[in-house]
Design a protein around this motif. Structure first.
Motif, PDB file in Angstrom:
ATOM      1  N   PRO A   1     -27.056 -76.099 -21.035  1.00 39.43           N
ATOM      2  CA  PRO A   1     -28.004 -74.985 -21.069  1.00 39.43           C
ATOM      3  C   PRO A   1     -28.913 -75.096 -22.290  1.00 39.43           C
ATOM      4  O   PRO A   1     -28.582 -75.773 -23.264  1.00 39.43           O
ATOM      5  CB  PRO A   1     -27.091 -73.760 -21.170  1.00 39.43           C
ATOM      6  N   LEU A   2     -30.057 -74.423 -22.227  1.00 37.91           N
ATOM      7  CA  LEU A   2     -31.019 -74.478 -23.328  1.00 37.91           C
ATOM      8  C   LEU A   2     -31.312 -73.065 -23.824  1.00 37.91           C
ATOM      9  O   LEU A   2     -31.726 -72.204 -23.050  1.00 37.91           O
ATOM     10  CB  LEU A   2     -32.327 -75.141 -22.871  1.00 37.91           C
ATOM     11  N   ARG A   3     -31.081 -72.828 -25.103  1.00 38.89           N
ATOM     12  CA  ARG A   3     -31.409 -71.530 -25.706  1.00 38.89           C
ATOM     13  C   ARG A   3     -32.889 -71.526 -26.068  1.00 38.89           C
ATOM     14  O   ARG A   3     -33.376 -72.409 -26.764  1.00 38.89           O
ATOM     15  CB  ARG A   3     -30.553 -71.306 -26.957  1.00 38.89           C
ATOM     16  N   LEU A   4     -33.606 -70.500 -25.615  1.00 40.82           N
ATOM     17  CA  LEU A   4     -35.053 -70.470 -25.798  1.00 40.82           C
ATOM     18  C   LEU A   4     -35.472 -69.595 -26.975  1.00 40.82           C
ATOM     19  O   LEU A   4     -35.811 -70.096 -28.035  1.00 40.82           O
ATOM     20  CB  LEU A   4     -35.728 -70.001 -24.500  1.00 40.82           C
ATOM     21  N   VAL A   5     -35.457 -68.268 -26.804  1.00 45.80           N
ATOM     22  CA  VAL A   5     -35.957 -67.374 -27.851  1.00 45.80           C
ATOM     23  C   VAL A   5     -35.026 -66.173 -27.990  1.00 45.80           C
ATOM     24  O   VAL A   5     -34.322 -65.820 -27.047  1.00 45.80           O
ATOM     25  CB  VAL A   5     -37.391 -66.870 -27.519  1.00 45.80           C
ATOM     26  N   PRO A   6     -35.025 -65.509 -29.161  1.00 46.91           N
ATOM     27  CA  PRO A   6     -34.253 -64.272 -29.301  1.00 46.91           C
ATOM     28  C   PRO A   6     -34.813 -63.196 -28.384  1.00 46.91           C
ATOM     29  O   PRO A   6     -36.025 -63.130 -28.135  1.00 46.91           O
ATOM     30  CB  PRO A   6     -34.439 -63.894 -30.777  1.00 46.91           C
ATOM     31  N   CYS A   7     -33.932 -62.342 -27.870  1.00 51.20           N
ATOM     32  CA  CYS A   7     -34.371 -61.251 -27.003  1.00 51.20           C
ATOM     33  C   CYS A   7     -33.271 -60.198 -26.927  1.00 51.20           C
ATOM     34  O   CYS A   7     -32.149 -60.416 -27.389  1.00 51.20           O
ATOM     35  CB  CYS A   7     -34.719 -61.757 -25.598  1.00 51.20           C
ATOM     36  N   THR A   8     -33.608 -59.069 -26.328  1.00 50.51           N
ATOM     37  CA  THR A   8     -32.639 -58.012 -26.047  1.00 50.51           C
ATOM     38  C   THR A   8     -32.640 -57.775 -24.536  1.00 50.51           C
ATOM     39  O   THR A   8     -33.429 -58.356 -23.797  1.00 50.51           O
ATOM     40  CB  THR A   8     -33.017 -56.719 -26.774  1.00 50.51           C
ATOM     41  N   GLU A   9     -31.760 -56.888 -24.081  1.00 49.86           N
ATOM     42  CA  GLU A   9     -31.739 -56.541 -22.663  1.00 49.86           C
ATOM     43  C   GLU A   9     -33.057 -55.897 -22.238  1.00 49.86           C
ATOM     44  O   GLU A   9     -33.443 -55.973 -21.069  1.00 49.86           O
ATOM     45  CB  GLU A   9     -30.580 -55.592 -22.365  1.00 49.86           C
ATOM     46  N   ASN A  10     -33.756 -55.274 -23.174  1.00 47.94           N
ATOM     47  CA  ASN A  10     -35.027 -54.627 -22.855  1.00 47.94           C
ATOM     48  C   ASN A  10     -36.221 -55.573 -22.932  1.00 47.94           C
ATOM     49  O   ASN A  10     -37.254 -55.324 -22.293  1.00 47.94           O
ATOM     50  CB  ASN A  10     -35.269 -53.433 -23.789  1.00 47.94           C
TER      51      ASN A  10
END
Length: 401
Positions: free
Chosen positions: A201-210
């Motif tokens: 898998p590749l981690r892209l960018v920080p984010c939240t559920e929103n």
């Protein structure tokens, strides 16, 4: 017969976007339109694996409002059909034991891999059932390639998959083209890309559920621009909460708001029902519910309730309702409260219609699965042979020419 021998003799059937239709690139929209038939099969596949409360829904465009209206969205999948090349196999990936990732080993099972890539990473928010929970627990320590092989060797998963695929003579692959999935979903505070053709898998960018949907939209747009230039057919679809559940929750909210508005009106003007002819409006509301689609929605809400009352709503939903009542109803003029009451009624009618429409759609999914399982080939061959034997086919061909 061993289980391995049984699995080899019963291959994975291909769930094609349109049975018997070989798709060459024409346009993105064309590929999307014929891919719609796939989605009912995938929703049925989720049910057959024991997953509750989800459905697969198309995303025909990346309009922000359209996507947000589908919430809650558990994950988004980009489906491609092409000949994999090195340019499509970016080997960047991120090691993370908290992300369940399986390689796409058997290409005919692409639909299963795509769905599992989302479901097995969202078990905290989706009821994925005991079978998938057991499968994930058993394979969680396997490397991606072995996870992918475990999917293909699972009789339970194969039976569920082949139970919604078309029963017909096995079709040869479309040349070197294969169906290829890439999924996007939030895990552990980051947006992740799960590409079955990559090593991990590749981690892209920080984010939240929103915020993850906006991040996914940007990444999807970047990818789609590339695939359009390369004339690679694709479609985009999502795993979302069963819309029948969403609409039933909305109806409960509307009923609660209606009672709150009426209480406030009774407090401000005890005679408001006579003054504003409320009974006449109520009769019109009941008449509007007599359309076939609304009646289906009403029956669905009564006889197959997912959410019966305000107590069935989440704590967050109840808190939002109470805040809406306090902000929008207290100290408002009677006329504005009546307008809110009428608007609430109109909204309820539209929700009942959408609930009825959604129930129709799920019934069509079940019927389509039954049709896909039936092999019409013997009938067609017999019918054509009879036409030939009686001379009808020759006359029909002559008329055409």
């Amino acid at each position: 017969m061993t289980q391995r021998e049984s699995l080899e003799e019963d291959p994975w059937l291909l769930i094609e976007p349109d049975p018997g239709m070989h798709i060459n690139f024409i346009s993105r929209d064309f590929f999307f339109l014929i891919a719609l038939r796939l989605l009912g099969s995938l929703s049925q596949l989720c049910s057959r694996m024991g997953v509750k409360g989800v459905q697969v829904e198309p995303i025909p465009n990346l309009n922000r409002d359209f996507i947000r209206d589908l919430r809650p969205i558990y994950g988004i999948t980009l489906l491609l059909r092409h000949k994999p090349e090195k340019s499509h196999r970016d080997e960047m990936f991120t090691n993370n034991n908290n992300v369940y990732f399986a390689n796409q080993v058997v290409h005919d099972a692409y639909a299963m891999y795509a769905i599992l890539s989302i479901l097995l990473n969202r078990e905290e928010t989706i009821d994925i059932g005991s079978e998938l929970l057991n499968f994930k627990e058993f394979t969680s320590d396997f490397p991606p390639m072995l996870k992918g092989l475990s999917v293909t060797n699972s009789k339970i998963l194969k039976d569920a998959h082949n139970g919604v695929a078309r029963r017909s003579e096995r079709q040869s692959a479309h040349g070197d083209n294969t169906y290829h999935y890439i999924s996007y979903l939030p895990i552990g505070g980051h947006l992740w890309e799960l590409d079955g053709f990559k090593r991990g898998p590749l981690r892209l960018v920080p984010c939240t559920e929103n915020s993850w949907l906006d991040a996914a939209r940007a990444e999807l747009q970047r990818k789609l621009d590339i695939y359009q230039r390369q004339q690679i057919p694709f479609s985009v679809w999502s795993i979302i909460e069963d819309r029948r559940h969403v609409y039933q929750r909305r109806l409960v909210k509307k009923a609660y708001l209606k009672s709150a508005i009426e209480r406030q009106l009774d407090y401000c003007d005890p005679n408001w029902r006579l003054t504003f002819r409320a009974h006449q409006w109520e009769d019109e509301y009941k008449h509007a519910l007599e359309t076939e689609r609304c009646k289906r929605g009403v029956a669905m809400h009564i006889y197959f309730p997912y959410c019966r009352s305000i107590e069935d709503l989440s704590v967050q939903d109840r808190a939002e309702l109470d805040a809406e009542i306090e902000n929008n109803m207290i100290n408002r003029p009677v006329q504005e409260l009546v307008d809110l009451w009428l608007q609430n009624q109109d909204d309820s009618i539209r929700i009942y219609a959408r609930l009825g429409e959604e129930q129709e759609k799920h019934e069509s999914y079940e019927n389509d699965t039954i049709r896909r399982q039936h092999d019409y080939t013997p009938f067609i061959r017999t019918f054509i042979s009879r036409l030939v034997a009686r001379g009808h086919l020759q006359r029909m061909m002559a008329d055409i020419s």
